[in-house]
Design a protein around this motif. Structure first.
Motif, PDB file in Angstrom:
ATOM      1  N   PHE A  44       0.834  -1.205   0.000  1.00 51.43           N
ATOM      2  CA  PHE A  44       0.000   0.000   0.000  1.00 51.43           C
ATOM      3  C   PHE A  44       0.869   1.257   0.000  1.00 51.43           C
ATOM      4  CE2 PHE A  44      -2.451   3.331   2.165  1.00 51.43           C
ATOM      5  CZ  PHE A  44      -3.548   3.395   1.327  1.00 51.43           C
ATOM      6  N   GLU A  45       1.997   1.234   0.719  1.00 52.87           N
ATOM      7  CA  GLU A  45       2.857   2.416   0.744  1.00 52.87           C
ATOM      8  C   GLU A  45       3.475   2.670  -0.631  1.00 52.87           C
ATOM      9  OE1 GLU A  45       5.286   1.391   4.086  1.00 52.87           O
ATOM     10  OE2 GLU A  45       4.067   2.580   5.474  1.00 52.87           O
ATOM     11  N   PHE A  94      23.397   7.434   3.894  1.00 50.92           N
ATOM     12  CA  PHE A  94      23.451   8.344   2.757  1.00 50.92           C
ATOM     13  C   PHE A  94      24.879   8.345   2.221  1.00 50.92           C
ATOM     14  CE2 PHE A  94      19.758  10.610   4.759  1.00 50.92           C
ATOM     15  CZ  PHE A  94      18.879  10.475   3.688  1.00 50.92           C
ATOM     16  N   ASN A  95      24.993   8.379   0.896  1.00 50.25           N
ATOM     17  CA  ASN A  95      26.303   8.448   0.256  1.00 50.25           C
ATOM     18  C   ASN A  95      26.566   9.897  -0.160  1.00 50.25           C
ATOM     19  OD1 ASN A  95      28.620   8.203  -1.232  1.00 50.25           O
ATOM     20  ND2 ASN A  95      27.825   6.673  -2.668  1.00 50.25           N
ATOM     21  N   ASP A  96      27.374  10.583   0.645  1.00 48.02           N
ATOM     22  CA  ASP A  96      27.734  11.976   0.355  1.00 48.02           C
ATOM     23  C   ASP A  96      29.092  11.999  -0.349  1.00 48.02           C
ATOM     24  OD1 ASP A  96      25.440  13.062   1.573  1.00 48.02           O
ATOM     25  OD2 ASP A  96      26.394  13.024   3.547  1.00 48.02           O
ATOM     26  N   GLU A  97      29.067  11.773  -1.661  1.00 52.30           N
ATOM     27  CA  GLU A  97      30.284  11.780  -2.466  1.00 52.30           C
ATOM     28  C   GLU A  97      31.348  10.865  -1.874  1.00 52.30           C
ATOM     29  OE1 GLU A  97      31.505  15.811  -2.912  1.00 52.30           O
ATOM     30  OE2 GLU A  97      29.755  16.378  -4.133  1.00 52.30           O
ATOM     31  N   GLY A  98      30.929   9.666  -1.503  1.00 51.88           N
ATOM     32  CA  GLY A  98      31.869   8.677  -0.985  1.00 51.88           C
ATOM     33  C   GLY A  98      31.940   8.606   0.522  1.00 51.88           C
ATOM     34  N   THR A  99      31.429   9.609   1.205  1.00 50.60           N
ATOM     35  CA  THR A  99      31.376   9.591   2.667  1.00 50.60           C
ATOM     36  C   THR A  99      30.001   9.108   3.102  1.00 50.60           C
ATOM     37  OG1 THR A  99      32.934  11.442   2.844  1.00 50.60           O
ATOM     38  CG2 THR A  99      31.564  10.968   4.765  1.00 50.60           C
ATOM     39  N   MET A 100      29.971   8.062   3.931  1.00 46.25           N
ATOM     40  CA  MET A 100      28.707   7.474   4.333  1.00 46.25           C
ATOM     41  C   MET A 100      28.200   8.127   5.621  1.00 46.25           C
ATOM     42  SD  MET A 100      28.575   5.570   1.780  1.00 46.25           S
ATOM     43  CE  MET A 100      27.153   4.511   1.997  1.00 46.25           C
ATOM     44  N   ARG A 101      26.943   8.601   5.554  1.00 50.24           N
ATOM     45  CA  ARG A 101      26.299   9.279   6.688  1.00 50.24           C
ATOM     46  C   ARG A 101      25.114   8.435   7.145  1.00 50.24           C
ATOM     47  NH1 ARG A 101      22.199  13.370   5.747  1.00 50.24           N
ATOM     48  NH2 ARG A 101      23.044  13.516   3.623  1.00 50.24           N
ATOM     49  N   SER A 102      25.074   8.118   8.449  1.00 55.22           N
ATOM     50  CA  SER A 102      24.028   7.224   8.960  1.00 55.22           C
ATOM     51  C   SER A 102      22.642   7.781   8.661  1.00 55.22           C
ATOM     52  CB  SER A 102      24.187   7.010  10.467  1.00 55.22           C
ATOM     53  OG  SER A 102      23.156   6.158  10.956  1.00 55.22           O
ATOM     54  N   ALA A 103      21.747   6.871   8.212  1.00 55.92           N
ATOM     55  CA  ALA A 103      20.379   7.262   7.871  1.00 55.92           C
ATOM     56  C   ALA A 103      19.346   6.393   8.573  1.00 55.92           C
ATOM     57  CB  ALA A 103      20.178   7.205   6.355  1.00 55.92           C
ATOM     58  N   GLY A 104      19.777   5.684   9.645  1.00 55.53           N
ATOM     59  CA  GLY A 104      18.814   4.934  10.431  1.00 55.53           C
ATOM     60  C   GLY A 104      18.947   3.431  10.292  1.00 55.53           C
ATOM     61  N   LEU A 105      18.134   2.715  11.075  1.00 54.81           N
ATOM     62  CA  LEU A 105      18.182   1.267  11.148  1.00 54.81           C
ATOM     63  C   LEU A 105      16.884   0.670  10.631  1.00 54.81           C
ATOM     64  CD1 LEU A 105      19.592   0.914  14.781  1.00 54.81           C
ATOM     65  CD2 LEU A 105      20.893   1.036  12.649  1.00 54.81           C
ATOM     66  N   MET A 106      16.987  -0.527  10.077  1.00 55.88           N
ATOM     67  CA  MET A 106      15.805  -1.264   9.681  1.00 55.88           C
ATOM     68  C   MET A 106      15.328  -2.137  10.838  1.00 55.88           C
ATOM     69  SD  MET A 106      16.743  -2.401   5.759  1.00 55.88           S
ATOM     70  CE  MET A 106      15.113  -3.156   5.569  1.00 55.88           C
ATOM     71  N   ASN A 107      14.082  -2.530  10.781  1.00 55.65           N
ATOM     72  CA  ASN A 107      13.527  -3.442  11.773  1.00 55.65           C
ATOM     73  C   ASN A 107      14.102  -4.838  11.528  1.00 55.65           C
ATOM     74  OD1 ASN A 107      12.010  -5.119  13.387  1.00 55.65           O
ATOM     75  ND2 ASN A 107      10.036  -4.291  12.776  1.00 55.65           N
ATOM     76  N   PRO A 108      14.881  -5.380  12.452  1.00 55.33           N
ATOM     77  CA  PRO A 108      15.553  -6.664  12.182  1.00 55.33           C
ATOM     78  C   PRO A 108      14.594  -7.843  12.083  1.00 55.33           C
ATOM     79  CG  PRO A 108      15.884  -5.992  14.461  1.00 55.33           C
ATOM     80  CD  PRO A 108      15.234  -4.836  13.772  1.00 55.33           C
ATOM     81  N   SER A 109      13.364  -7.687  12.568  1.00 57.37           N
ATOM     82  CA  SER A 109      12.409  -8.804  12.536  1.00 57.37           C
ATOM     83  C   SER A 109      11.440  -8.720  11.367  1.00 57.37           C
ATOM     84  CB  SER A 109      11.619  -8.853  13.847  1.00 57.37           C
ATOM     85  OG  SER A 109      10.850  -7.674  14.023  1.00 57.37           O
ATOM     86  N   ALA A 110      11.586  -7.714  10.499  1.00 53.81           N
ATOM     87  CA  ALA A 110      10.646  -7.528   9.389  1.00 53.81           C
ATOM     88  C   ALA A 110      11.349  -7.797   8.063  1.00 53.81           C
ATOM     89  CB  ALA A 110      10.078  -6.111   9.404  1.00 53.81           C
ATOM     90  N   SER A 111      10.812  -8.726   7.290  1.00 52.40           N
ATOM     91  CA  SER A 111      11.367  -8.980   5.963  1.00 52.40           C
ATOM     92  C   SER A 111      10.921  -7.914   4.969  1.00 52.40           C
ATOM     93  CB  SER A 111      10.947 -10.360   5.463  1.00 52.40           C
ATOM     94  OG  SER A 111       9.531 -10.457   5.389  1.00 52.40           O
ATOM     95  N   ASP A 112       9.754  -7.310   5.229  1.00 55.19           N
ATOM     96  CA  ASP A 112       9.258  -6.175   4.445  1.00 55.19           C
ATOM     97  C   ASP A 112       9.223  -4.967   5.366  1.00 55.19           C
ATOM     98  OD1 ASP A 112       8.874  -7.960   2.356  1.00 55.19           O
ATOM     99  OD2 ASP A 112       6.744  -8.214   2.765  1.00 55.19           O
ATOM    100  N   THR A 168       9.348  -0.391   5.645  1.00 57.92           N
ATOM    101  CA  THR A 168       9.365   0.950   5.073  1.00 57.92           C
ATOM    102  C   THR A 168      10.078   1.863   6.053  1.00 57.92           C
ATOM    103  OG1 THR A 168       7.256   0.604   3.929  1.00 57.92           O
ATOM    104  CG2 THR A 168       7.969   2.885   4.243  1.00 57.92           C
ATOM    105  N   VAL A 169      11.170   2.476   5.622  1.00 58.26           N
ATOM    106  CA  VAL A 169      11.997   3.285   6.511  1.00 58.26           C
ATOM    107  C   VAL A 169      12.088   4.702   5.967  1.00 58.26           C
ATOM    108  CG1 VAL A 169      14.227   3.512   7.669  1.00 58.26           C
ATOM    109  CG2 VAL A 169      13.340   1.235   7.093  1.00 58.26           C
ATOM    110  N   LEU A 170      11.687   5.669   6.782  1.00 58.41           N
ATOM    111  CA  LEU A 170      11.945   7.070   6.474  1.00 58.41           C
ATOM    112  C   LEU A 170      13.373   7.356   6.903  1.00 58.41           C
ATOM    113  CD1 LEU A 170      10.757   9.895   5.616  1.00 58.41           C
ATOM    114  CD2 LEU A 170      10.283  10.233   8.059  1.00 58.41           C
ATOM    115  N   LEU A 171      14.253   7.585   5.939  1.00 56.65           N
ATOM    116  CA  LEU A 171      15.661   7.743   6.273  1.00 56.65           C
ATOM    117  C   LEU A 171      15.863   8.941   7.196  1.00 56.65           C
ATOM    118  CD1 LEU A 171      15.808   5.786   3.840  1.00 56.65           C
ATOM    119  CD2 LEU A 171      17.951   6.891   3.214  1.00 56.65           C
TER     120      LEU A 171
END
Length: 251
Positions: free
Chosen positions: A26-27, A192-210, A212-215
């Motif tokens: 649905f999302e 996030f990939n800032d021209e080769g520098t990786m910036r944390s954008a959050g974690l996924m739910n480890p128990s969900a195979s599907d 939706t993450v708002l970074l």
């Protein structure tokens, strides 16, 4: 699931009542259906107002009134004993009345604690509903933005990843399907990939195979995103090879 069926899920989505697979489907649909996005916003707001309307706190004097009435209201005899005289030995009735009174006092004393607990549960539920509503609104805002751009990629193990970016909203949403669970004690972390520098954008739910993450955080000048496997709680910078790297589609 057909488009016609997806149109009927707005109410269940607003109440967070969809199973994970239908929620993710649905999302995705929200990204192309402005009518459903508007209806979700309206239903979510209505549900929050109804939740606030049903909350009620017992009056402070209720406990004292219950305790007073215990001493003046005679307990009715059990139905099978009505019309017959008790055969108990002298003193037994008074002893059982004392036990009954003690039980009533204990129940009345506990009532105040139960009321406080119920009020706290209701307050926690309202706060959780408000957080979920805000999350849904922000996700819908990205998915329905006029400048939303979508990139999709096949991931390891047959998984599928889709990222939707809106420069005007300056946020991104990642949708995952059929993700294998991370190893024990690990979690998928987004970057996030800032021209080769990786910036944390959050974690996924480890128990969900599907999922939706708002970074987390703004997109700003990021040109893409990555996924790594990190210890539970996440890392300040990637500590593993990327599970996936995805470029953002240019506007």
């Amino acid at each position: 699931m057909s488009t016609a069926e997806l149109h009927t899920l707005t109410g269940a989505y607003a109440l967070h009542a969809l199973p994970d697979d239908e929620r993710v489907a649905f999302e995705r649909h929200l990204g192309v259906c402005g009518a459903c996005a508007q209806e979700v916003r309206e239903l979510s707001a209505t549900a929050a107002r109804l939740g606030l309307a049903v909350s009620a706190v017992p009056p402070p004097a209720l406990r004292d009134r219950v305790l007073r009435e215990i001493t003046t209201v005679r307990q009715e005899a059990p139905s099978h004993a009505r019309g017959s005289r008790p055969t108990a030995s002298p003193g037994r009735t008074g002893r059982w009345s004392t036990y009954a009174l003690a039980a009533c006092v204990a129940a009345a004393a506990a009532f105040g604690g139960v009321a406080v607990w119920q009020n706290q549960v209701a307050q926690d539920a309202r706060q959780e509903a408000a957080r979920a509503q805000l999350h849904n609104e922000r996700v819908a805002q990205v998915l329905t933005a006029s400048d939303a751009r979508t990139s999709a990629s096949d991931l390891a193990g047959g998984a599928r990843g889709t990222v939707v970016v809106s420069k005007s909203v300056n946020r991104a949403v990642f949708l995952a399907s059929d993700m294998a669970p991370p190893p024990g004690g690990k979690v998928y972390q987004l970057w996030f990939n800032d021209e080769g520098t990786m910036r944390s954008a959050g974690l996924m739910n480890p128990s969900a195979s599907d999922d939706t993450v708002l970074l987390d955080g703004p997109v700003d000048s990021a040109s893409g995103m990555g996924i790594t496997v990190e210890p539970t709680g996440g890392s300040e910078e990637p500590t593993s090879d990327p599970v996936a790297l995805m470029d953002f589609q240019d506007a």
